[in-house]
Design a protein around this motif. Structure first.
Motif, PDB file in Angstrom:
ATOM      1  N   GLN A   6       0.864  -1.187   0.000  1.00  0.00           N
ATOM      2  CA  GLN A   6       0.000   0.000   0.000  1.00  0.00           C
ATOM      3  C   GLN A   6       0.903   1.240   0.000  1.00  0.00           C
ATOM      4  OE1 GLN A   6      -3.303  -0.433   0.079  1.00  0.00           O
ATOM      5  NE2 GLN A   6      -4.112   1.590   0.493  1.00  0.00           N
ATOM      6  N   SER A   7       1.562   1.502  -1.172  1.00  0.00           N
ATOM      7  CA  SER A   7       2.621   2.513  -1.158  1.00  0.00           C
ATOM      8  C   SER A   7       2.100   3.918  -1.421  1.00  0.00           C
ATOM      9  CB  SER A   7       3.658   2.165  -2.218  1.00  0.00           C
ATOM     10  OG  SER A   7       3.003   2.170  -3.478  1.00  0.00           O
ATOM     11  N   GLY A   8       0.957   4.029  -2.080  1.00  0.00           N
ATOM     12  CA  GLY A   8       0.447   5.342  -2.407  1.00  0.00           C
ATOM     13  C   GLY A   8       0.895   5.832  -3.781  1.00  0.00           C
ATOM     14  N   TYR A   9       1.797   5.087  -4.469  1.00  0.00           N
ATOM     15  CA  TYR A   9       2.239   5.491  -5.811  1.00  0.00           C
ATOM     16  C   TYR A   9       1.265   4.923  -6.820  1.00  0.00           C
ATOM     17  CZ  TYR A   9       6.579   6.911  -3.684  1.00  0.00           C
ATOM     18  OH  TYR A   9       7.498   7.528  -2.922  1.00  0.00           O
ATOM     19  N   ILE A  10       0.584   5.805  -7.530  1.00  0.00           N
ATOM     20  CA  ILE A  10      -0.483   5.370  -8.440  1.00  0.00           C
ATOM     21  C   ILE A  10       0.087   4.504  -9.555  1.00  0.00           C
ATOM     22  CG2 ILE A  10      -0.329   7.399  -9.938  1.00  0.00           C
ATOM     23  CD1 ILE A  10      -3.397   7.412  -9.905  1.00  0.00           C
ATOM     24  N   ARG A  11       1.373   4.747  -9.939  1.00  0.00           N
ATOM     25  CA  ARG A  11       1.957   3.987 -11.038  1.00  0.00           C
ATOM     26  C   ARG A  11       2.218   2.549 -10.620  1.00  0.00           C
ATOM     27  NH1 ARG A  11       6.894   6.818 -12.817  1.00  0.00           N
ATOM     28  NH2 ARG A  11       7.203   7.191 -10.610  1.00  0.00           N
ATOM     29  N   ALA A  33      -1.035   0.829 -10.978  1.00  0.00           N
ATOM     30  CA  ALA A  33      -1.327   0.551 -12.394  1.00  0.00           C
ATOM     31  C   ALA A  33      -0.498  -0.635 -12.882  1.00  0.00           C
ATOM     32  CB  ALA A  33      -1.033   1.788 -13.229  1.00  0.00           C
ATOM     33  N   ALA A  34       0.796  -0.663 -12.476  1.00  0.00           N
ATOM     34  CA  ALA A  34       1.646  -1.782 -12.876  1.00  0.00           C
ATOM     35  C   ALA A  34       1.108  -3.082 -12.308  1.00  0.00           C
ATOM     36  CB  ALA A  34       3.075  -1.540 -12.397  1.00  0.00           C
ATOM     37  N   ALA A  56      -1.774  -4.164 -14.360  1.00  0.00           N
ATOM     38  CA  ALA A  56      -1.348  -4.637 -15.681  1.00  0.00           C
ATOM     39  C   ALA A  56      -0.770  -6.037 -15.580  1.00  0.00           C
ATOM     40  CB  ALA A  56      -0.316  -3.670 -16.263  1.00  0.00           C
TER      41      ALA A  56
END
Lengths: 102, 630
Positions: free
Chosen positions: B605-610, B613-614, B617
């Motif tokens: 649960q890092s908070g980095y939206i990318r 998304a990864a 994917a």
């Protein structure tokens, strides 16, 4: 009318999708992330169109209109969120929002 | 009117529900009206039922009312059913009537307390549980009331819970009585598996048919039930909780000692008397337990300085008399003493409470002194109660009930001269410790100044109970004083008469005179010790042997010390060395797995939206791959 082979259309859709996906993953500016999401949506739409023409059915075009509507809604919500982010963070860097992690 | 029987326990329960749900929002007068009113209404219903029962008795002097079937499993279908006979009528009379007077008294006594409505909620639940207990038609419902009473005693003894000592006393009462309750529960299983019912009357009939007198099973069952009775009624060897139970507010002590809780054991034995008759050995044990307890508590009562602890030991001792009576088959005498005891013990506790409250929660008798003139109503009513407790002959009711027990402990078929002697020594001790309390508290030089006089809601219950303590004995006059055993005759529809040996029957008058003389003698002796030769008493208490004996008796024959060494410390020691046993590994392992899982998930649960998304994917790629290739 000389038809474009199905495989060409699908390969183009795949390339567009991968371009969008890699943009989402590498870009930090949130506006560009939204652009890339639009590219991915259109890639999916193109795949539907190609498939629709291959099966000679209207379903593909109907699905594309759905995707367009969904994209419009997504953009309006997304831009509102971008404005909010910019208001509170004074930046368009998506990684800056990671301070919201729980 | 008999159909209203169910209302008698239902009303206090309703009061409890109202107070528990809306208690915080009720004003103090409203809480008092609900709390005392519900028990008062219950007493009114009891009077209506009693008039009908006495005026137009139902067939066989028994009325039973089934409300609904509680549960039904195979042949086991206990009902929520109430059973009214002469015995339970006497019990509900005492519980609702004395209970109402105590509630009325509490409305003034507790007026400054923060938990006013909480107090009345618990008190109502207490009275309701006790009424369920005595009206229960089967042993399971009785057990429900039994445990309800135990719960309420815990809640009320620890009522002032901010003081750690009070919480300790409450836990002690709960745990010690639980020892007895466990035995009783085992007894219920035994009775059910052997006789296939828990309905009390069926049970008694089947037991009398199936089991010969003195065989193993009735002895075992009666012993187990006796275990429960001993715990609840604070008899040897489970008596240690009652003196500590004085930590609760004084009206609670009055309720526990007079109307509810401690008399439950007496009731249980009287209710299952058929079973006990089948086990003569257990009857003897009951009598011996009673005799031993009454002596032991009498000696302890002589040495206390806390006025409430004197009364606590006197209760243990008086319940001992009731057990003695039950043990020699003098059922009606035991129940008669229960009723009289409820009157005078409630009176004594309420009187002691009104002294304690005007002296700003002072419990030490030696700091009271000379209160005779300052609190005349309290003094005279307390004197009436003390007279009844000491069984002052002719003018107090206690004489009629206690003399009956002492006499029948000699004259009945199971009686003996030893039991009679114990009863007599106990009577001497009773009048000594009682009047020691009276002399120290009310006579002598005044040591304390009462800052106000108690009001009408405190004095009225005292006066009513004082009148009853003096006069209630006249409903059962012995042979030499007109032979008018109204009460015993009334109870004989539910309990058999004591079998008096014809050879001994002629001595009743003589024995009555002896016990009367002993009672007065006790008062005279203690008058000499406390009023005339006080220095001698002090010297005696300070001498080496006297001092040792004093400390021994003061600590209640050091039973607490004994149990601490014998049971508590080995258990704590065992728990300590067994702290890291292998069983814990499993539970610790579960906790460890959870903690690891939580760490892994919280890392993602890092908070980095990318990253998200990864993740999506990759997940999509994995699933599509699975669909395509598998």
């Amino acid at each position: 009318m000389a038809s474009v082979p199905v495989s060409h259309g699908l390969i183009l859709a795949g390339i567009l999708f991968m371009l969008g996906l890699s943009g989402v993953l590498v870009r930090r500016n949130i506006i560009f992330i939204m652009f890339c999401i639009e590219i991915m949506l259109n890639a999916a739409g193109l795949a539907f169109i190609v498939a629709g023409s291959r099966w000679e059915a209207a379903d593909g075009q109907v699905m594309f209109i759905f995707i367009l509507c969904m994209a419009a809604a997504e953009v309006s919500v997304g831009l509102a969120l971008v404005l909010q982010l910019y208001h509170s963070m004074r930046t368009l860097d998506a990684d800056a929002a990671s301070v919201m992690r729980g | 009117m008999l159909e209203l029987l169910w209302l008698i326990p239902a009303l206090p329960f309703a009061g409890f529900v109202v107070l528990a749900l809306a208690g915080g929002r009720l004003s103090r007068p409203a809480a008092a009206v609900v709390g005392a009113g519900s028990v008062g209404l219950s007493a009114v219903v009891m009077v209506l039922v009693a008039f009908e029962f006495l005026g137009a008795p139902p067939p066989h002097h028994v009325y039973s009312q089934t409300i609904w079937i509680w549960l039904s499993v195979g042949s086991f279908s206990p009902a929520i059913a109430f059973y009214l006979d002469a015995l339970s009528l006497v019990m509900i009379f005492v519980i609702t009537f004395v209970g109402f007077l105590i509630h009325l008294y509490s409305t003034e006594f507790m007026i400054d307390d923060e938990g006013y409505s909480r107090f009345f909620a618990y008190m109502n639940l207490f009275v309701g549980s006790m009424l369920t207990l005595v009206l229960a038609d089967n042993l399971l419902l009785l057990y429900l009331g039994w445990e309800g009473v135990g719960l309420c005693s815990y809640l009320l003894i620890g009522f002032w819970y901010t003081e750690p000592a009070n919480g300790y006393a409450a836990r002690k009462a709960f745990v010690v009585t639980r020892v007895g309750d466990a035995a009783m529960a085992v007894g219920l299983y035994l009775l059910f598996t052997r006789l296939d019912t828990l309905q009390i009357q069926d049970l008694m009939t089947r037991a009398a048919h199936a089991w010969p007198a003195g065989s193993t099973l009735p002895v075992a069952a009666a012993l187990l039930l006796l275990g429960g009775a001993v715990g609840k009624s604070a008899q040897l060897p489970l008596q240690t909780w009652l003196p500590d139970a004085m930590a609760g507010p004084t009206p609670v002590s009055a309720l526990i000692h007079a109307a509810t809780m401690v008399t439950a054991g007496v009731y249980l034995i009287a209710r299952t008397h058929v079973l006990f008759t089948l086990a003569p050995a257990v009857m003897t044990i009951v009598a011996i337990v009673g005799a031993a307890t009454l002596l032991l508590a009498g000696f302890s009562g002589l040495t206390q300085w806390d006025i409430k602890r004197v009364l606590a030991y006197s209760t243990i001792s008086q319940i001992g008399y009731m057990f003695l009576a039950l043990g020699v088959g003098a059922w009606t005498a035991g129940i008669f003493h229960f009723m009289i005891h409820a009157f005078f013990k409630a009176l004594l506790f309420l009187g002691a409470g009104s002294i304690i409250i005007v002296l700003d929660h002072e419990h030490n008798m030696f700091k009271m002194g000379g209160l005779r003139r300052q609190l005349p109503i309290t003094f005279w009513t307390f004197l009436a109660g003390a007279g009844a407790l000491s069984a002052v002959p002719l003018i107090t009711s206690g004489f009629y009930s206690k003399d009956l027990i002492i006499w029948q402990s000699y004259a009945s078929a199971q009686g003996s001269v030893w039991l009679w002697g114990a009863g007599l020594v106990g009577a001497l001790l009773t009048s000594m410790y009682t009047f020691r309390m009276v002399f120290i508290t009310f006579f002598g030089p005044p040591n304390a100044q009462a800052d106000h006089r108690p009001g009408i809601r405190i004095n009225l219950p005292l006066v009513v109970l004082a009148v009853l303590s003096l006069a209630a004995g006249f409903i059962n006059l012995p042979d030499i004083l007109g032979n008018l055993p109204l009460f015993s005759d009334f109870l004989h529809s539910a309990l058999p008469a004591a079998s008096i040996l014809p050879a001994k029957a002629g001595y009743e008058g003589l024995f009555g005179v002896i016990s009367g003389v002993v009672s007065v003698l006790g008062i005279f002796i203690i008058y000499l010790f406390t009023m005339r030769y006080r220095r001698l008493t002090e010297n005696l208490a300070n001498s080496s042997v006297g001092g040792m004996l004093h400390r021994f008796w003061f600590a209640g024959w050091s039973f607490d010390w004994l149990y601490d060494r014998l049971l508590v410390r080995p258990y704590v020691w065992l728990a300590r060395i067994d702290k890291d046993d292998v069983v814990d590994l499993f539970f610790d392992g579960t906790a460890w797995c959870n903690r690891m899982g939580y760490r892994a998930l919280s890392f993602s649960q890092s908070g980095y939206i990318r990253w998200y998304a990864a993740g999506m994917a990759i997940g999509a790629a994995v699933f599509i791959g699975m669909v395509v290739f598998l």
